[in-house]
Design an enzyme around this catalytic site. Structure first.
Site, PDB file in Angstrom:
ATOM      1  N   PRO A  44      66.531  27.296 -10.088  1.00  0.00           N
ATOM      2  CA  PRO A  44      67.912  27.082 -10.430  1.00  0.00           C
ATOM      3  C   PRO A  44      68.157  28.290 -11.368  1.00  0.00           C
ATOM      4  O   PRO A  44      67.501  28.256 -12.560  1.00  0.00           O
ATOM      5  CB  PRO A  44      68.257  25.864 -11.228  1.00  0.00           C
ATOM      6  CG  PRO A  44      66.686  25.658 -11.679  1.00  0.00           C
ATOM      7  CD  PRO A  44      65.690  26.287 -10.746  1.00  0.00           C
ATOM      8  N   ASP A  83      70.847  25.617 -13.311  1.00  0.00           N
ATOM      9  CA  ASP A  83      70.322  25.276 -14.610  1.00  0.00           C
ATOM     10  C   ASP A  83      71.503  25.333 -15.742  1.00  0.00           C
ATOM     11  O   ASP A  83      71.978  26.656 -15.985  1.00  0.00           O
ATOM     12  CB  ASP A  83      69.186  26.258 -14.949  1.00  0.00           C
ATOM     13  CG  ASP A  83      68.222  25.835 -16.195  1.00  0.00           C
ATOM     14  OD1 ASP A  83      68.606  24.686 -16.563  1.00  0.00           O
ATOM     15  OD2 ASP A  83      67.278  26.570 -16.245  1.00  0.00           O
ATOM     16  N   TRP A 511      63.987  24.227 -20.867  1.00  0.00           N
ATOM     17  CA  TRP A 511      62.919  24.500 -19.621  1.00  0.00           C
ATOM     18  C   TRP A 511      62.395  23.222 -19.156  1.00  0.00           C
ATOM     19  O   TRP A 511      61.789  23.336 -18.129  1.00  0.00           O
ATOM     20  CB  TRP A 511      61.636  25.439 -20.333  1.00  0.00           C
ATOM     21  CG  TRP A 511      62.103  26.842 -20.482  1.00  0.00           C
ATOM     22  CD1 TRP A 511      62.441  27.478 -21.635  1.00  0.00           C
ATOM     23  CD2 TRP A 511      61.938  27.858 -19.286  1.00  0.00           C
ATOM     24  NE1 TRP A 511      62.653  28.713 -21.321  1.00  0.00           N
ATOM     25  CE2 TRP A 511      62.385  28.873 -19.889  1.00  0.00           C
ATOM     26  CE3 TRP A 511      61.843  27.703 -18.101  1.00  0.00           C
ATOM     27  CZ2 TRP A 511      62.769  30.034 -19.251  1.00  0.00           C
ATOM     28  CZ3 TRP A 511      62.070  28.632 -17.217  1.00  0.00           C
ATOM     29  CH2 TRP A 511      62.745  29.913 -17.901  1.00  0.00           C
ATOM     30  N   GLN A 545      58.340  34.033 -14.374  1.00  0.00           N
ATOM     31  CA  GLN A 545      58.515  32.435 -14.227  1.00  0.00           C
ATOM     32  C   GLN A 545      57.079  32.039 -14.353  1.00  0.00           C
ATOM     33  O   GLN A 545      56.730  30.946 -14.439  1.00  0.00           O
ATOM     34  CB  GLN A 545      59.164  31.993 -13.137  1.00  0.00           C
ATOM     35  CG  GLN A 545      60.351  32.400 -12.959  1.00  0.00           C
ATOM     36  CD  GLN A 545      61.209  31.965 -13.998  1.00  0.00           C
ATOM     37  OE1 GLN A 545      60.877  31.076 -14.864  1.00  0.00           O
ATOM     38  NE2 GLN A 545      62.495  32.513 -14.370  1.00  0.00           N
ATOM     39  N   TRP A 549      59.322  28.546 -15.119  1.00  0.00           N
ATOM     40  CA  TRP A 549      59.210  27.897 -14.235  1.00  0.00           C
ATOM     41  C   TRP A 549      58.046  27.345 -13.287  1.00  0.00           C
ATOM     42  O   TRP A 549      58.002  26.042 -13.145  1.00  0.00           O
ATOM     43  CB  TRP A 549      60.412  28.048 -13.074  1.00  0.00           C
ATOM     44  CG  TRP A 549      61.003  26.943 -12.547  1.00  0.00           C
ATOM     45  CD1 TRP A 549      61.363  25.693 -12.997  1.00  0.00           C
ATOM     46  CD2 TRP A 549      61.087  26.871 -11.102  1.00  0.00           C
ATOM     47  NE1 TRP A 549      61.948  25.012 -12.048  1.00  0.00           N
ATOM     48  CE2 TRP A 549      61.711  25.658 -10.824  1.00  0.00           C
ATOM     49  CE3 TRP A 549      61.095  27.767 -10.034  1.00  0.00           C
ATOM     50  CZ2 TRP A 549      62.090  25.265  -9.433  1.00  0.00           C
ATOM     51  CZ3 TRP A 549      61.166  27.291  -8.770  1.00  0.00           C
ATOM     52  CH2 TRP A 549      61.884  26.095  -8.450  1.00  0.00           C
ATOM     53  N   LYS A 582      63.936  48.692 -17.799  1.00  0.00           N
ATOM     54  CA  LYS A 582      64.588  47.714 -17.894  1.00  0.00           C
ATOM     55  C   LYS A 582      66.052  48.233 -17.902  1.00  0.00           C
ATOM     56  O   LYS A 582      66.610  49.195 -18.285  1.00  0.00           O
ATOM     57  CB  LYS A 582      64.504  46.840 -18.892  1.00  0.00           C
ATOM     58  CG  LYS A 582      63.991  45.359 -18.509  1.00  0.00           C
ATOM     59  CD  LYS A 582      63.567  44.678 -19.926  1.00  0.00           C
ATOM     60  CE  LYS A 582      64.774  43.485 -19.854  1.00  0.00           C
ATOM     61  NZ  LYS A 582      64.414  42.584 -21.027  1.00  0.00           N
ATOM     62  N   LYS A 585      72.483  47.433 -20.908  1.00  0.00           N
ATOM     63  CA  LYS A 585      74.036  48.078 -21.296  1.00  0.00           C
ATOM     64  C   LYS A 585      73.705  49.265 -22.135  1.00  0.00           C
ATOM     65  O   LYS A 585      74.234  50.112 -21.976  1.00  0.00           O
ATOM     66  CB  LYS A 585      75.006  46.954 -21.942  1.00  0.00           C
ATOM     67  CG  LYS A 585      75.724  45.983 -20.966  1.00  0.00           C
ATOM     68  CD  LYS A 585      76.896  45.252 -21.581  1.00  0.00           C
ATOM     69  CE  LYS A 585      77.458  44.526 -20.641  1.00  0.00           C
ATOM     70  NZ  LYS A 585      77.253  43.069 -21.460  1.00  0.00           N
TER      71      LYS A 585
END
Ligand SMILES: [Zn+2]
Ligand SMILES: [Zn+2]
Length: 1008
Positions: A44, A83, A511, A545, A549, A582, A585
């Site tokens: 999610p 989530d 989590w 993850q 997750w 990465k 902004k």
């Protein structure tokens, strides 16, 4: 007559198909079909309100696999998940409301605040749903699973009850990362590191015998909580007599670090050296004992710890309340956990003089006091990486608190066994990366001191009794919000002792929410009907993850079921900018999915992100992304070509395949199909995209279409022409079905507008089954021969190029040396534009010269005569004698010379020879072709449809193209061709050295 649009316009095509799918309810119809079961579990996304490139990529991978599965006869579970709890949303809502502390929330009313969080999460979920839909992601958007729903929260309660029953749940005092603004514990994964400036101070602690020991710290505010000083038992320490302003003091410091004393002393001398272990048990005075009366109750001493290294002073100040290592060593030495800092980062009454100060204010006051007491050896500044709250960016502190833990340590062995049973793609995602993470995993702190989360279902009585509730049915509730704080806090139970049990105020670490997804998303244990599908067949998420997750799910599943909750895990990478940085902004390098779609369309975006190996990071390149669009344009033009002629001839599928190149491209088609299926079995999506472009661009568009172009002009019933039509139909039909899961919109469009024009079809391409290769068509031998042919053609082109002869100019002869490919002669002749092709070699002239360096010393003045002799030879004899002297072979340099008008070039298996002599008849043909090309160009300029007729005028001698006049008329659809003053649409051309005016005019029955 109908034609496909000139150009591929992704945005128009996509809008049309989105509308078509919706009107015909295609997804809903597919969902109703019977099919084999497959449990796909969506990881999610957090409801931030906006998807980014990485989330888009993630869902595109999932959608591609789901579409593939449906076409393979599965009816997969495709429930999207959301989530929706946690600190990020709380912080956003706090910002919207202008709140700064928890107090603001309490004043506002926790019920209203939680309501706002719910609204915020739902609003974001709706916005993101639309963004995913715009990527052509087909999931059950009407029925997602949401972590804020009662049924889902029930699964978390069920899990924690299991943990309690198995002795895996415990409440412990522990030092945790703590955000003083959000006033909650944070997981390690919720801490972000960034550079910041802090004080760096050296402090003398007075040992009871009058000597000093020197420590270093960047957190003066932790000194009030100091309980001990740790030294390394095996390190050498020095007792140093140190002088300043005429006074001498004795200071203990690691021997190798005595230079540090220069920060505060004028000179010093080592008067004794001992091992760290000799210092154990020495007692010292707390440096702020006067300011903090509570500290006078404790005994402070030097202790031993292996983690102390020879850095700074080699003596480490220990505050068990403010550091994890401190806490653990403190537990060993049974030190008091003295914590004078409250949850907001302020000193409480325990801190004596500092009570009421924030830790930042106290930093200054403490340094000042140490200075006054002459305990401060030096004060400096340091720039270092320091942890910050991931949400509000406040510097974290370490703080000892009571928290609830899952005892991962008791599950670890079994977890390691379970990861072996899971299929990891790539393999090292499990065997190395995940394994390492689990090996080092600590007990899991699952409690958070916040509002917007699944409440911990733990009720406690004053008498110490605990009740863990494992089902929401045990509490009265009507709506989802009833199960959230603060409503749930009002529920009490009667304890055996007669008193009231009250819920602990904590909520779950967010989590934990997603950790129970594999049963929470299917409603288990409230509903049982889908649980037979558990564990999940497939999940895919990014490599972060591993600690997120993948891990939280495995941990939670071990608690409930003692086995892994998933069978196959595809780990994908991150999206980065082209330089591998990465996207952020601050760097200004963020690429939004919408921008990409705006420029190249949804399908090209999907094909682009799916074209690199999923487990590698995707370095987004606009060039590469646009290149996908260029390739799709090439494909479009091929389809348009096929469509144009097939439509003119009103073609219907079912013709016989008669020609070699047709059999070849169909063999390649089946090979591509085979590779696609093999790659999909391994979830190697990028290989399918690559194979698609290799086939459709290189084989079909760039090779096959030019090979058969001449056939579309043959008379209506030509078998060869029909064979080409049949072939193009099969290629396009099957290719778009193979690539449909990847580029669903263009595939559907071509299915509706091309395929179904020439054969019967179903309502949607997604109702078709995924193509299976027809192996009988695969002819690897033929594929290999064609590969060689293409090499030969390439060699031929480069030979032409060097000779400066355009490809349009026909040449007399090509000789190929090194291979025999008689059956490919026609293709070679056509693609090399030569009149004949022979396999063999051309006779070369041998030129022989003596190697003077060797011959000279022996033959002396006769060398020149020998050279003349050599030049008369046609070939080199086996044995050579000259004027009685035996001449070894290697004394002679042999060169080959090609005959005039022959150019040559190598390819991997041999050599091509091209005769470039252009005689009168070739010249006529060449001019004919030059005229044709220009007339066709002018037809395009006039925007004439392919089947329209024209009248053509060429201002040149007809002799120039004698014998080729019918050819010109045919190729250009000229009803009349006159060699006279140019009329109509006129252009002047330069062909070689000839200036020529050409005119064309659209033919209508009235003209001429
Ligand atoms: Zn915070
Ligand atoms: Zn009780």
């Amino acid at each position: 007559m109908d034609m496909l649009p000139q150009r591929y316009s992704p945005r128009e095509i996509e809008a049309e198909i989105f509308k078509f799918w919706e009107e015909k309810r295609i997804y809903e119809k597919l969902k109703k079909r019977e099919g084999k079961k497959f449990y796909f579990l969506d990881g999610p996304p957090y409801t931030t309100g906006r998807i980014h490139l990485g989330t888009a990529w993630n869902k595109i991978i999932k959608d591609t696999i789901l579409r593939y599965l449906r076409m393979r006869g599965f009816n997969p579970i495709d429930t999207p998940g959301w989530d929706m709890h946690g600190l990020p949303i709380e912080v956003k809502v706090e910002q919207e409301l202008g709140f700064r502390t928890k107090r603001d929330i309490e004043n506002f009313g926790v019920d209203k605040f939680v309501q706002k969080c719910m609204e915020y999460a739902l609003r974001n979920k709706d916005a993101m749903t639309e963004q995913f839909k715009a990527l052509a992601v087909w999931m059950d958007w009407e029925n997602p699973y949401m972590t804020v729903k009662a049924e889902y929260m029930n699964s978390a309660w069920f899990t924690i009850k299991k943990a309690y029953e198995k002795g895996l749940l415990s409440k412990e005092m522990m030092v945790v990362n703590w955000c003083p603004r959000c006033e909650t514990a944070l997981a390690d994964a919720e801490v972000e590191y960034a550079e910041r400036e802090d004080p760096s101070i050296y402090v003398k602690f007075r040992i009871k015998d009058g000597r000093f020991i020197l420590i270093w710290t960047t957190t003066p505010w932790t000194i009030p909580a100091n309980m001990a000083i740790a030294v390394n038992p095996n390190l050498e320490y020095a007792l140093v007599r140190s002088y300043r302003n005429g006074f001498a003091e004795e200071v203990i410091i690691a021997k190798d670090l005595v230079q540090t004393l220069a920060k505060g002393y004028e000179k010093w001398e080592i008067i004794d050296v001992f091992q760290g272990k000799d210092l154990e048990g020495l007692e010292y005075e707390h440096p702020l004992a006067e300011e903090i009366p509570a500290q006078r109750n404790f005994r402070h001493r030097i202790i031993l710890a292996d983690f102390v290294s020879a850095e700074n002073t080699g003596c480490v100040h220990i505050a068990p309340a403010h550091g994890l290592e401190d806490f653990e060593i403190g537990r060993k030495y049974q030190l008091e956990v003295f914590n004078p800092v409250d949850e907001k980062g302020y000193f409480n009454e325990l801190a004596g003089k500092y009570a009421g100060m924030s830790i930042r204010e106290a930093n200054e006051a403490i340094v000042e006091d140490l200075h006054k007491k002459d305990l401060l050896l030096a004060e400096e500044k340091i720039f270092h990486r320091y942890g910050h709250c991931w949400r509000c960016k406040t510097p974290i502190i370490f703080r000892a608190t009571e928290q609830w833990f899952i005892k991962i340590s008791k599950l670890k062995e079994k977890m390691l066994e379970e990861i072996e049973k899971v299929r990891w793609i790539p393999e090292w995602a499990g065997s190395a990366r995940f394994r390492d993470w689990i090996m080092n995993a600590k007990d899991w702190c699952i409690s958070r001191q916040r509002y917007w989360g699944i409440p911990l279902p733990i009720w406690i009585c004053e008498c110490g009794k605990i009740k863990v509730v494992g089902s929401i049915e045990e509490v009265p509730w009507q709506s989802d919000l009833d199960l959230h704080r603060p409503k749930i806090d009002e529920i009490t139970f009667r304890c055996e002792c007669g008193k009231e049990m009250r819920r602990v105020k904590d909520v779950f670490d967010v989590w934990f929410d997603s950790g129970v997804a594999s049963w929470g998303s299917i409603g288990y244990p409230l509903r049982e009907e889908k649980f037979h599908l558990w564990p999940a067949d497939f999940i895919t998420e990014g490599h972060d993850q591993t600690r997120g997750w993948f891990y939280s799910q495995l941990g939670a599943s071990m608690i409930c079921f003692e086995r892994a909750p998933y069978k196959t895990v595809l780990m994908h990478g991150f999206t980065l900018d082209e330089q591998g940085r990465k996207m952020s902004k601050s760097l200004g390098n963020v690429v939004e999915p919408e921008e990409v779609i705006e420029q190249i369309g949804v399908d090209c975006f999907r094909l682009y992100v799916l074209s690199s190996a999923a487990w590698e990071d995707l370095k987004f390149s606009w060039d590469e992304a646009r290149n996908v669009l260029r390739n799709m344009n090439i494909f479009w033009n091929s389809v348009r070509f096929a469509y144009t002629y097939m439509a003119i001839d009103n073609f219907k599928a079912g013709s016989r395949i008669t020609t070699l190149e047709d059999r070849w491209v169909l063999s390649r088609l089946e090979s591509f199909n085979k590779e696609a299926i093999e790659a999909m079995e391994k979830y190697n999506l990028h290989r399918v995209v690559k194979a698609f472009f290799d086939f459709i661009i290189e084989d079909f568009s760039r090779w096959y279409i030019p090979l058969i172009r001449h056939r579309v002009w043959e008379e209506a019933e030509s078998e060869q022409k029909l064979s080409a039509y049949e072939t193009m139909l099969r290629v396009i039909d099957k290719s778009i079905r193979i690539i449909a899961p990847f580029a669903p919109l263009i595939a559907e469009w071509l299915y509706q507008n091309f395929v179904k024009r020439f054969r019967e079809g179903l309502e949607s391409i997604f109702m078709e089954s995924y193509p299976v290769p027809e192996e009988s068509w695969i002819d690897k031998n033929l594929e290999e021969k064609m590969r060689i042919v293409r090499e030969i053609v390439e060699a031929c082109n480069s030979a032409r190029n060097r000779a400066g002869i355009k490809l349009r100019w026909p040449l007399k002869e090509l000789v190929v040396e090194g291979v025999e490919l008689e059956e490919m002669s026609n293709i070679l002749a056509r693609m090399c534009n030569v009149k004949s092709v022979k396999f063999g070699t051309v006779k070369k002239e041998l030129i022989m010269k003596p190697d003077y360096r060797k011959v000279g010393p022996l033959l002396k003045e006769k060398a020149k005569a020998f050279a003349e002799f050599l030049s008369t030879l046609k070939e080199l004899p086996a044995e050579l004698e000259f004027e009685g002297v035996k001449i070894p072979r290697d004394w002679i340099i042999v060169e080959e010379r090609l005959p005039d008008k022959i150019v040559s070039e190598e390819f991997s298996l041999g050599r091509v020879y091209l005769n470039i002599e252009i005689d009168d008849s070739l010249m006529k043909e060449a001019f004919a072709r030059e005229f044709v090309r220009r007339i066709q160009f002018m037809r395009k300029e006039l925007d004439l449809r392919v089947e329209e007729f024209i009248e053509t005028f060429i201002e040149a001698e007809p002799k120039l193209v004698e014998g080729w006049i019918d050819y010109i008329k045919n190729e250009t659809r000229s009803i009349k061709l006159s060699f006279s003053k140019a009329e109509g649409f006129v252009r002047e051309w330069e062909i070689e050295d000839l200036k020529v005016r050409i005119g064309i005019r659209k033919w209508s029955s009235g003209s001429g």
